[in-house]
Structures are given as structure tokens and as C-alpha cells.
Design an enzyme around this catalytic site. Structure first.
Site, PDB file in Angstrom:
ATOM      1  CD  GLU A 116       8.972 -36.278 -15.553  1.00 57.57           C
ATOM      2  OE1 GLU A 116       8.352 -37.275 -15.147  1.00 57.57           O
ATOM      3  OE2 GLU A 116       8.436 -35.325 -16.134  1.00 57.57           O
ATOM      4  CG  HIS A 140      12.965 -36.433 -19.805  1.00 53.27           C
ATOM      5  ND1 HIS A 140      12.150 -36.620 -20.905  1.00 53.27           N
ATOM      6  CD2 HIS A 140      12.488 -35.320 -19.183  1.00 53.27           C
ATOM      7  CE1 HIS A 140      11.231 -35.671 -20.938  1.00 53.27           C
ATOM      8  NE2 HIS A 140      11.417 -34.867 -19.920  1.00 53.27           N
ATOM      9  CG  HIS A 142      12.249 -30.867 -22.587  1.00 50.76           C
ATOM     10  ND1 HIS A 142      11.871 -29.849 -21.749  1.00 50.76           N
ATOM     11  CD2 HIS A 142      11.869 -32.012 -21.972  1.00 50.76           C
ATOM     12  CE1 HIS A 142      11.291 -30.358 -20.666  1.00 50.76           C
ATOM     13  NE2 HIS A 142      11.282 -31.675 -20.774  1.00 50.76           N
ATOM     14  CD  GLU A 170      24.204 -42.975 -37.477  1.00 48.24           C
ATOM     15  OE1 GLU A 170      25.288 -43.524 -37.260  1.00 48.24           O
ATOM     16  OE2 GLU A 170      23.834 -41.952 -36.920  1.00 48.24           O
ATOM     17  CG  HIS A 211       7.285 -33.736 -21.981  1.00 45.57           C
ATOM     18  ND1 HIS A 211       6.637 -33.817 -20.768  1.00 45.57           N
ATOM     19  CD2 HIS A 211       8.583 -33.468 -21.679  1.00 45.57           C
ATOM     20  CE1 HIS A 211       7.516 -33.582 -19.791  1.00 45.57           C
ATOM     21  NE2 HIS A 211       8.696 -33.377 -20.322  1.00 45.57           N
TER      22      HIS A 211
HETATM   23  O1  2HA Z   1      11.498 -29.984 -15.945  1.00 51.15           O
HETATM   24  O2  2HA Z   1      11.747 -32.202 -17.999  1.00 51.15           O
HETATM   25  O3  2HA Z   1       9.576 -33.550 -17.482  1.00 51.15           O
HETATM   26  C1  2HA Z   1      11.948 -31.271 -15.885  1.00 51.15           C
HETATM   27  C2  2HA Z   1      11.260 -32.038 -16.912  1.00 51.15           C
HETATM   28  C3  2HA Z   1       9.953 -32.606 -16.568  1.00 51.15           C
HETATM   29 ZN    ZN Z   2      10.497 -33.049 -19.450  1.00 57.78          ZN
END
Ligand code: 2HA
Ligand code: ZN
Length: 275
Positions: A116, A140, A142, A170, A211
């Protein structure tokens, strides 16, 4: 100084491990990047190899020309960052046009920076501009409950912001600007990077439907705390919706306006619509 002794590297590793312990990083899921300060680059300069080959970023980030980043590696597991940081992470330098990068440290077992990278760097470029250089961390993850909600809530900024604000008092203080939502897109490329970085002009949080989430912040504490707050709020929403579809009572638009006065935040009226 050795790279692994530097405070920013220790903070990065701790944050990556905290995310792993939260359950947000199955297998190689998620990625983290940090825009290094000039003095941090200088402090580890002797450990950096600046003779590696230049490689395409996959997008252009001219305002980040020459900057150095500490980033997770593509295909590497957050679970391993604490035990094997030299193999899981890398320091990259961008060229003077912001078109290419080279690896200066890390990835001892081979590999590339995060898949990414276009999204991370385009978000960094936007945030460098809109925060006057204050924001340095893009994360980032998940996040399970936020992902679950992208199947049952309309994929609109106004809906996600309002529903998540309502779940904990909050929340509007922690993310007063709200949350942006990107509909499902192919990850890893320039298109999703452009869509996300557009949202980052207004927000510090962007949700990728089905995602995960991107958060931006000044330092590791702020950015991890933001991800944690949004995901916890999503968990409360998932729990309440699992108990019954509606709410018996909630925080009202007027409650939010009162909160904004006492906590000195501006809450855009477009999130305080009547339902
Ligand atoms: O695997 O999270 O978006 C890495 C990620 C791709
Ligand atoms: Zn991801």
C-alpha cells in the site's frame, strides 16, 4: 546510532505490536509508515545504505521529494515485527522528484516496502500540506468491527461519522472532523490511493469498505489511539445492533452541540442531521 536503538524505531515497533495484539493484523494484513524527522535521519545516517537501486513508487508525490520513511514490508507479518524488526521493516528514501524510492535499511530477508505504498505516500503528502508538517504517521489496519459495519450501514461519510460519534461520548472530541468512506476498490494501486488521499484532506480517518481503515496522526500515540477509539466505537455499535436493531436512547444532535461548546471542538452541522 544503530537503527534499532533509535526512539522513533522503538515507538514504531511498539505500535505495530500493539496492533497485532488487538487482532487487527491477521497474516500479513495492515501496514504502517512514519515520515522521519531530519534529526532522526541524521542520527542513524551511518547505518543507512544510500547506494541501492531506485524503484518506482507507482504514483508521484513531489512534495515528499528526498524524505525518508520507516515502513512495514510487503508480505511481512505484524506478528513478527517485535521479534524480527530488521526483516519486517525498512527505511526508504524518495528521489528528488518524488517518483522513486530506494531501500536504505532493513528487509534483511529480501522484499519490498508495503503493497500500500502509494496510499501511504499520497496520504503523507496531503497531510504534510494540510497540517503544516505535523502529521508523520499513517496506519492501515484490518479492524474487525469497522469492517463488519461496512456490510450493514450505507457507505456514506455522514452515516459512519454520526453512528460512531453516538457510540461513545469521547468520539466527537477525538475525531471532530468526522470519517470518510471509500466504497470497495482494488487495494494496492494508485486509484485507491487517490480516493483515500482526497478524503485525508478533510479527515484523519478513512474507511475502506469490506477491508479496513486508514488513520493519520502526529505521532504513534495519537494515531494508534485514533484507530483504537474508532474501532472500539464500532464494536459498541455492532453489540447494540446485535441486541436490537434500534436504540432506546442515544446522544442527540443538541447533546453534540452542547459538548462542542464545553470541549472547544467544531462539529460540522452536516453530521448532526435529524433522523
Ligand atoms: O496485506 O493490508 O491492504 C496488506 C494489506 C493490503
Ligand atoms: Zn489491507
Amino acid at each position: 546510532m544503530k537503527v534499532l536503538e533509535a526512539e522513533f524505531v522503538r515507538g514504531f515497533i511498539r505500535m505495530a505490536n500493539d496492533g497485532w495484539e488487538q487482532g487487527w493484523h491477521e497474516r500479513n494484513g495492515g501496514n504502517l509508515s512514519y515520515r522521519m524527522k531530519k534529526e532522526e535521519v541524521a542520527s542513524v545516517a551511518e547505518a543507512l545504505d544510500t547506494n541501492g537501486p531506485w524503484q518506482e513508487i507507482g504514483t508521484t508525490v513531489p512534495k515528499l521529494a528526498g524524505e525518508y520513511f520507516l515502513v512495514t514490508g510487503s508480505g511481512k507479518f505484524f506478528r513478527n515485527v517485535k521479534e524480527q524488526p530488521e526483516d519486517s521493516l525498512c527505511i526508504i528514501q524518495l528521489d528528488e522528484k518524488g517518483e522513486k524510492y530506494r531501500i536504505c535499511w532493513g528487509l534483511t530477508g529480501g522484499g519490498r516496502p508495503t503493497s500500500e505504498l502509494p496510499s501511504h505516500l499520497m496520504n503523507h503528502e496531503v497531510k504534510l500540506e494540510v497540517t503544516g508538517g505535523k502529521h508523520r504517521v499513517i496506519y492501515h489496519a484490518h479492524t474487525t468491527n469497522v469492517i463488519a459495519l461496512t456490510f450493514v450501514l450505507p457507505l456514506k461519510d455522514e452515516v459512519f461519522t454520526r453512528e460512531l460519534w453516538e457510540m461513545a461520548t469521547e468520539c466527537p472530541v477525538v475525531f471532530p472532523d468526522g470519517i470518510g468512506v471509500v466504497g470497495w476498490m482494488v487495494p494496492g494501486g494508485r486509484d485507491i490511493a487517490v480516493a483515500t488521499s482526497q478524503l485525508m484532506k478533510k479527515y484523519d480517518v478513512a474507511i475502506w469498505a469490506h477491508h479496513g481503515m486508514f488513520c493519520s496522526g502526529e505521532d504513534f500515540d495519537q494515531t494508534f489511539g485514533l484507530m483504537h477509539t474508532v474501532e472500539k466505537s464500532a464494536e459498541i455499535l455492532v453489540k447494540t445492533r446485535s441486541m436490537r436493531p434500534d436504540k432506546l436512547q442515544t446522544i442527540t444532535p443538541q447533546n453534540f452541540r452542547d459538548l462542542a461548546v464545553d470541549f472547544h471542538v467544531e462539529l460540522p452541522e452536516r453530521f448532526l442531521y435529524e433522523k
